[in-house]
Motif scaffolding. Sequence first.
Motif, PDB file in Angstrom:
ATOM      1  N   ASP A  21       1.971   2.221  -0.648  1.00 17.09           N
ATOM      2  CA  ASP A  21       2.605   1.853  -2.331  1.00 17.09           C
ATOM      3  C   ASP A  21       2.173   1.552  -3.564  1.00 17.09           C
ATOM      4  O   ASP A  21       2.065   2.324  -4.382  1.00 17.09           O
ATOM      5  CB  ASP A  21       3.556   0.777  -1.799  1.00 17.09           C
ATOM      6  CG  ASP A  21       4.195   1.008  -3.068  1.00 17.09           C
ATOM      7  OD1 ASP A  21       5.142   1.676  -2.942  1.00 17.09           O
ATOM      8  OD2 ASP A  21       5.408   0.149  -3.504  1.00 17.09           O
ATOM      9  N   ALA A  22       0.665   1.221  -3.315  1.00 12.94           N
ATOM     10  CA  ALA A  22      -0.298   0.698  -4.184  1.00 12.94           C
ATOM     11  C   ALA A  22      -1.784   1.810  -4.610  1.00 12.94           C
ATOM     12  O   ALA A  22      -2.512   1.985  -5.243  1.00 12.94           O
ATOM     13  CB  ALA A  22      -1.537  -0.722  -3.925  1.00 12.94           C
ATOM     14  N   GLU A  68      -3.410   4.911  -6.064  1.00 11.52           N
ATOM     15  CA  GLU A  68      -3.594   5.457  -6.948  1.00 11.52           C
ATOM     16  C   GLU A  68      -3.563   6.912  -8.145  1.00 11.52           C
ATOM     17  O   GLU A  68      -5.234   6.600  -7.032  1.00 11.52           O
ATOM     18  CB  GLU A  68      -4.246   4.669  -8.142  1.00 11.52           C
ATOM     19  CG  GLU A  68      -3.565   2.960  -8.538  1.00 11.52           C
ATOM     20  CD  GLU A  68      -3.764   2.466  -9.391  1.00 11.52           C
ATOM     21  OE1 GLU A  68      -5.129   2.768 -10.419  1.00 11.52           O
ATOM     22  OE2 GLU A  68      -3.640   0.978  -9.394  1.00 11.52           O
ATOM     23  N   TYR A  73       4.434   8.432   0.646  1.00 14.60           N
ATOM     24  CA  TYR A  73       3.402   7.767   0.344  1.00 14.60           C
ATOM     25  C   TYR A  73       2.205   9.046  -0.415  1.00 14.60           C
ATOM     26  O   TYR A  73       1.531   8.461  -0.962  1.00 14.60           O
ATOM     27  CB  TYR A  73       2.899   6.570   0.757  1.00 14.60           C
ATOM     28  CG  TYR A  73       3.845   5.591   1.263  1.00 14.60           C
ATOM     29  CD1 TYR A  73       3.618   4.473   0.553  1.00 14.60           C
ATOM     30  CD2 TYR A  73       4.368   5.292   2.414  1.00 14.60           C
ATOM     31  CE1 TYR A  73       4.875   3.672   0.284  1.00 14.60           C
ATOM     32  CE2 TYR A  73       5.225   4.538   2.831  1.00 14.60           C
ATOM     33  CZ  TYR A  73       5.404   3.396   1.913  1.00 14.60           C
ATOM     34  OH  TYR A  73       6.951   2.197   2.061  1.00 14.60           O
ATOM     35  N   CYS A 127      -7.753   3.380   1.410  1.00 13.34           N
ATOM     36  CA  CYS A 127      -7.395   2.139   2.251  1.00 13.34           C
ATOM     37  C   CYS A 127      -7.909   2.603   3.295  1.00 13.34           C
ATOM     38  O   CYS A 127      -8.468   3.242   3.796  1.00 13.34           O
ATOM     39  CB  CYS A 127      -5.870   2.822   2.030  1.00 13.34           C
ATOM     40  SG  CYS A 127      -4.908   4.474   2.735  1.00 13.34           S
ATOM     41  N   GLN A 131       2.662  -1.673   2.034  1.00 12.64           N
ATOM     42  CA  GLN A 131       1.373  -2.140   0.061  1.00 12.64           C
ATOM     43  C   GLN A 131       1.450  -1.819  -0.048  1.00 12.64           C
ATOM     44  O   GLN A 131       0.386  -0.783  -1.057  1.00 12.64           O
ATOM     45  CB  GLN A 131       1.822  -4.192   0.531  1.00 12.64           C
ATOM     46  CG  GLN A 131       2.895  -4.732   0.374  1.00 12.64           C
ATOM     47  CD  GLN A 131       2.998  -6.075   0.789  1.00 12.64           C
ATOM     48  OE1 GLN A 131       1.965  -6.613   1.034  1.00 12.64           O
ATOM     49  NE2 GLN A 131       3.847  -7.190   0.264  1.00 12.64           N
ATOM     50  N   GLU A 132      -0.314  -1.634   0.856  1.00 14.44           N
ATOM     51  CA  GLU A 132      -1.408  -0.738   0.858  1.00 14.44           C
ATOM     52  C   GLU A 132      -1.274   0.763  -0.007  1.00 14.44           C
ATOM     53  O   GLU A 132      -1.729   0.970  -0.569  1.00 14.44           O
ATOM     54  CB  GLU A 132      -2.694  -1.001   1.652  1.00 14.44           C
ATOM     55  CG  GLU A 132      -3.805  -0.890   1.679  1.00 14.44           C
ATOM     56  CD  GLU A 132      -4.347  -0.989   2.305  1.00 14.44           C
ATOM     57  OE1 GLU A 132      -6.034  -0.440   2.444  1.00 14.44           O
ATOM     58  OE2 GLU A 132      -4.402  -1.404   3.029  1.00 14.44           O
TER      59      GLU A 132
END
Length: 325
Positions: free
Chosen positions: A9-10, A12, A131, A38, A6-7
């Motif tokens: 995928d987030a 930016e 990712y 991250c 999840q991290e």
Amino acid sequence: MNNDLQELDALEPTELDAGTVFSGTSSGKEVRGFAAPCRYTPIPSPDYVFHESSRDIIVWFLDQSDPLYVFGPTGSGKTSLIKELAARLHYPVFEVTAHGRLEFADLVGHLAVREGSMEYTYGPLTLAMRYGGLFLLNEIDLVSPDVAAGCNGILDGQPLCLAENGGELVSPHPMFRFAATANTNGSFDETGLYQGTLQQNLAFMDRFWLCEVGYPEASAELALLERQAEQLPESVRSRMVEYAQEVRKLFVGQTSGEIAKTIEVTFSTRTLLRWAALTLRFQPLARQGIQPVTYALDRALAYRATKETQALLHELAQRLFPLTA
């Protein structure tokens, strides 16, 4: 999706000013990085001293390009240089250290039992590709030819097919980078210092952009010691750096002066800082007639060496630190 994914995928991607990131002065030249770090992003060291070779790696980061192959002697800071630059761009780094038993599945992933059922677990290379991140393969000249051949398509920018995961096709993320480090330049090790290294396939090596990293300049390490061991006299710090450079010459076979022998240990900047820190901690031993510099040297480096090399290291220390506490 677990918390790690999840991290990732987030993440930016964003445009950063290269000058501000790497030197603190705006340059107007943009470099792609991430808006925030991250858990996979290395923590930058505020006291890190960049090599001159950092220019090549900064240019590599500026634009999407061929994979990077960084080579140089043990202790020259190849891995730390890449990770320090990546940290400043908030790049997640997926790091693997190669060895003779490394398999391709260790890089891309495999099926594993989780809570009573079979589940596919992505490997570090797949995570970086999927990712967007830096895959860092250390000691790449230790990998077997079949593992190297398995990377050829990825090095060419092709998607990765995960046969064990139902044939899932992982296309490389625009931010994906592949970097490798090694003690050799992919050719045969003529020095005999790096047992187990393998000559790399010419077609495999042709896919890389090469960068050579040597040991830091004396002035850079002097500045670092001044910041981290300011309690030591300047003359002692200066001789410590001189000593480290002499040991490195012995290690790579650039012998000169009274000692003419190749040795099996060398000084990294990390070892130099450890030596300085231990010298400060062992200062009370001077009251017992024990020389802190030599005592700390044994615990920072010399005890890793053979008895013969230890004698050479002590001989060199006596020349540079005859009466120094």
